[in-house]
Scaffold this motif. Sequence first.
Motif: not given
Length: 167
Positions: A130-153
């Motif tokens: 199940r960790s393979l399924v749940y791994a998508m959360a931190p992966i998408s979280g990293l994308f969201i973090i980068v996106a939010q850094i750009i948005n804050i900029y």
Amino acid sequence: MKEILTVVKKVMTKLLAGIATVLLSVMTLLVLYQVFTRYVLNSPAAFTEELVRYFLIWTGFIGAAYAFVTREHMALVLLRDKLNPAGKRVLMTVIDVLILVFAIFVITIGGFKLAVSAKQVYSALLGIPRSLVYAMAPISGLFIIVAQIINIYEDVTGISIEGGNES
């Protein structure tokens, strides 16, 4: 700095859109296969239901990251539209910082802990961790973090980074 963020935003937009497209296409094919085996062959393929469910979870997380990269997520604009430009800038910055904090602590760190805790739990039909399924959360979280850094900029500087909404 703007050039680097533009490239990052373009790459993330294309990558996330491509992943979502592949996931949705595979889900469609799996559902069609499920219908075919159930109604034509009278012997349903059981694995497709579980696989489609997992792909739907992944598509939701990828879609969320895509929405933040392109700034096409749902928003209540009632208050924002009543503010002057300076007020809008402050409000958008505060909201983007809150989303960044949520993405770091809940989606990325919490998702990582969830994925690690589920590594000994296996799915019923496919037998995958199940960790393979749940791994998508931190992966998408990293994308969201980068996106939010750009948005804050963008919020702080008032400079719009191109590359988010291209066809």
